[in-house]
Motif scaffolding. Structure first.
Motif, short mmCIF file in Angstrom:
data_model
loop_
_atom_site.label_atom_id
_atom_site.label_comp_id
_atom_site.label_asym_id
_atom_site.label_seq_id
_atom_site.Cartn_x
_atom_site.Cartn_y
_atom_site.Cartn_z
N VAL A 155 17.15 -40.19 -13.65
CA VAL A 155 16.25 -39.44 -12.77
C VAL A 155 15.71 -38.26 -13.57
O VAL A 155 16.48 -37.37 -13.97
N GLU A 156 14.43 -38.26 -13.80
CA GLU A 156 13.80 -37.17 -14.53
C GLU A 156 12.94 -36.35 -13.58
O GLU A 156 12.11 -36.90 -12.84
N VAL A 157 13.13 -35.05 -13.61
CA VAL A 157 12.35 -34.14 -12.77
C VAL A 157 11.34 -33.42 -13.67
O VAL A 157 11.72 -32.73 -14.63
N SER A 158 10.07 -33.61 -13.37
CA SER A 158 9.02 -33.09 -14.24
C SER A 158 8.31 -31.90 -13.60
O SER A 158 8.36 -31.69 -12.38
N THR A 159 7.61 -31.14 -14.42
CA THR A 159 6.81 -30.01 -13.92
C THR A 159 5.32 -30.32 -13.95
O THR A 159 4.48 -29.44 -13.82
N SER A 160 5.01 -31.60 -14.10
CA SER A 160 3.62 -32.07 -14.02
C SER A 160 3.62 -33.47 -13.44
O SER A 160 4.66 -34.13 -13.37
N GLY A 161 2.46 -33.94 -13.02
CA GLY A 161 2.35 -35.28 -12.45
C GLY A 161 2.72 -36.33 -13.47
O GLY A 161 2.39 -36.22 -14.65
N VAL A 162 3.41 -37.38 -13.01
CA VAL A 162 3.89 -38.45 -13.89
C VAL A 162 3.08 -39.72 -13.64
O VAL A 162 2.83 -40.10 -12.49
N GLN A 163 2.68 -40.37 -14.71
CA GLN A 163 2.00 -41.65 -14.61
C GLN A 163 2.82 -42.72 -15.30
O GLN A 163 3.27 -42.55 -16.44
N THR A 164 3.05 -43.83 -14.59
CA THR A 164 3.78 -44.98 -15.13
C THR A 164 2.99 -46.23 -14.75
O THR A 164 2.07 -46.17 -13.92
N PRO A 165 3.34 -47.38 -15.32
CA PRO A 165 2.66 -48.61 -14.89
C PRO A 165 2.81 -48.89 -13.40
O PRO A 165 1.97 -49.57 -12.81
N TRP A 166 3.87 -48.33 -12.78
CA TRP A 166 4.14 -48.65 -11.37
C TRP A 166 3.46 -47.70 -10.40
O TRP A 166 3.65 -47.80 -9.20
N ASN A 167 2.62 -46.80 -10.90
CA ASN A 167 1.73 -46.06 -10.01
C ASN A 167 0.32 -45.96 -10.58
O ASN A 167 -0.51 -45.22 -10.05
N THR A 168 0.06 -46.75 -11.66
CA THR A 168 -1.30 -46.81 -12.21
C THR A 168 -1.78 -48.25 -12.32
O THR A 168 -2.74 -48.65 -11.66
N VAL A 169 -1.07 -49.07 -13.10
CA VAL A 169 -1.45 -50.49 -13.23
C VAL A 169 -1.11 -51.25 -11.95
O VAL A 169 -1.92 -52.01 -11.42
N PHE A 170 0.12 -51.07 -11.45
CA PHE A 170 0.57 -51.71 -10.22
C PHE A 170 0.78 -50.64 -9.15
O PHE A 170 1.13 -49.50 -9.46
N TYR A 171 0.61 -51.02 -7.89
CA TYR A 171 0.93 -50.15 -6.74
C TYR A 171 0.23 -48.80 -6.82
O TYR A 171 0.74 -47.80 -6.31
N ALA A 172 -0.97 -48.78 -7.43
CA ALA A 172 -1.63 -47.50 -7.67
C ALA A 172 -2.05 -46.81 -6.38
O ALA A 172 -2.04 -45.57 -6.31
N ASP A 173 -2.41 -47.56 -5.38
CA ASP A 173 -2.99 -46.95 -4.18
C ASP A 173 -2.15 -47.21 -2.93
O ASP A 173 -2.66 -47.18 -1.82
N VAL A 174 -0.85 -47.49 -3.13
CA VAL A 174 0.00 -47.80 -1.97
C VAL A 174 1.25 -46.93 -1.99
O VAL A 174 1.90 -46.76 -3.01
N THR A 175 1.55 -46.35 -0.85
CA THR A 175 2.79 -45.61 -0.68
C THR A 175 3.45 -46.04 0.63
O THR A 175 4.43 -46.76 0.63
N THR A 176 2.88 -45.62 1.76
CA THR A 176 3.46 -45.89 3.07
C THR A 176 3.06 -47.28 3.56
O THR A 176 1.88 -47.65 3.51
N ASN A 177 4.03 -48.03 4.07
CA ASN A 177 3.75 -49.37 4.57
C ASN A 177 3.07 -49.32 5.94
O ASN A 177 3.43 -48.50 6.79
N PRO A 178 2.12 -50.23 6.20
CA PRO A 178 1.46 -50.29 7.51
C PRO A 178 2.30 -51.09 8.51
O PRO A 178 3.36 -51.62 8.18
N ALA A 179 1.79 -51.21 9.73
CA ALA A 179 2.49 -51.96 10.78
C ALA A 179 2.34 -53.46 10.58
O ALA A 179 1.28 -53.95 10.17
N LYS A 180 3.42 -54.19 10.87
CA LYS A 180 3.42 -55.65 10.81
C LYS A 180 4.34 -56.19 11.91
O LYS A 180 5.19 -55.46 12.43
N SER A 181 4.17 -57.48 12.21
CA SER A 181 5.00 -58.14 13.22
C SER A 181 5.32 -59.55 12.77
O SER A 181 4.49 -60.21 12.14
#
Length: 348
Positions: A211-237
């Protein structure tokens, strides 16, 4: 620390799972009669590579970075000796429902063709991430927290890691070491994983090692290449019913299902038996948790044999109701449209 690897360790019987390469989807009917929590042996598995088998006696969690005053390592027994918390939380893959972009909306998206079984609710026990961060002294200028898993690197992208903003990390995130009253199974993150309520499953890093705590925004493949625009899940049934199930005509059936949303509590569930021309409100009792799901049921007495389609839609506390069609996503994330569930009514 690592002893061996297997793609998935636990048995994957056909009546409980659909296997998608290195991942396994729980069948909808596998939750029928199972109560509120998804049993460990039925919980879906999403691996980017394979399940590592880790020795807890030599495992260490390293907490460090420019955003902490006293970096240090924690052992498994140290974590278990800290004050624990227990929560019922859903974990859901961002791609849950992806195959319906193709089968319902005729605009297929690449990736694992999940139905609605890439979700599970468990009772997780562990240590609050904020308590651990307070142990190492989070600096006021901390911005992001980057947890990283110990599974094998994924292609050329490295180890799975997904940054969390410091506000989320210091809120409701759990470092879990138990799942439904048992030590975490290997496939679900033993010895320790993150559980991030409401967020897409990739944020709940399994086999946590760093667990690394940074003092600036972090970019990884898992918030840029993949899953870039998703955080909270929507409703489903989803119905607790096999795909293309067969039900006898002439009797009264009690149909069960579950609805969930990362945005907040489910406030209403409606079911249609006529292709969406009319809707009836389903009944629900018992737990009604923001971070998990709402079980519901409805009665139905089919009057004719042949093919039928069931539809269920949920409304969450944000006021948003599942749509009949959802915008296409290039990676197939967040399919939240009402799913058309086929079944056959037959002579008894």
């Amino acid at each position: 620390m690592k002893q061996a690897t297997a793609t998935i360790v636990k048995p994957l019987p056909d009546h409980l799972f659909r296997v998608h390469g290195e991942s396994a989807e729980m069948r909808g009917e596998a939750m029928s009669g199972m109560g509120y929590h998804t049993p460990n042996d039925r919980f879906f598995v999403r691996n980017h590579t394979s399940t590592p088998l880790i020795d807890a006696t030599t495992w260490r969690l390293r907490v460090h970075g420019a955003g902490v005053r006293c970096p240090r390592e924690f052992g498994y027994d140290e974590l278990r000796a800290m004050q624990s918390r227990t929560f019922d939380v859903a974990i859901e893959c961002a791609g849950n429902g992806r195959r319906f972009f193709g089968t319902q909306q005729h605009d297929a998206a690449p990736g694992t063709q999940w139905g609605l079984g890439a979700i599970g609710v468990a009772r997780w026990r562990g240590v609050m991430l904020k308590d651990l961060l307070m142990e190492v002294g989070v600096r006021p200028e901390a911005v992001d927290v980057l947890p990283t898993g110990l599974d094998a690197p994924f292609k050329d992208y490295g180890h799975v890691c997904r940054p969390l903003p410091i506000g989320k990390a210091m809120d409701d995130v759990l470092l879990a070491y138990e799942m439904n009253g048992m030590p975490l199974p290997a496939d679900h993150g033993f010895p320790v994983r993150l559980v991030v309520p409401g967020w897409v499953g990739v944020a709940s890093i399994k086999w946590l090692g760093d667990v690394e705590v940074s003092t600036s925004g972090v970019q990884t493949p898992w918030n840029t290449v993949f899953y870039a625009d998703v955080t909270t899940n929507p409703a489903k049934s989803a119905f607790e019913l096999a795909w293309n199930a067969r039900l006898p005509v002439g009797g009264l059936h009690i149909l069960h299902g579950r609805s969930w949303s990362g945005r907040g509590r489910i406030v209403r569930v409606e079911v249609s038996f006529d292709g969406g021309a009319s809707w009836r409100e389903a009944e629900h009792h018992g737990r009604h948790l923001v971070s998990a799901w709402l079980p519901w049921h409805i009665t139905w007495a089919p009057r004719r044999t042949g093919a039928h389609v069931l539809m269920a839609r949920a409304t969450d506390a944000s006021g948003i109701t599942q749509p009949l069609v959802t915008p296409h996503h290039p990676f197939g994330y967040h399919f939240d449209a009402v799913v058309r569930h086929p079944l056959e009514v037959v002579n008894g």
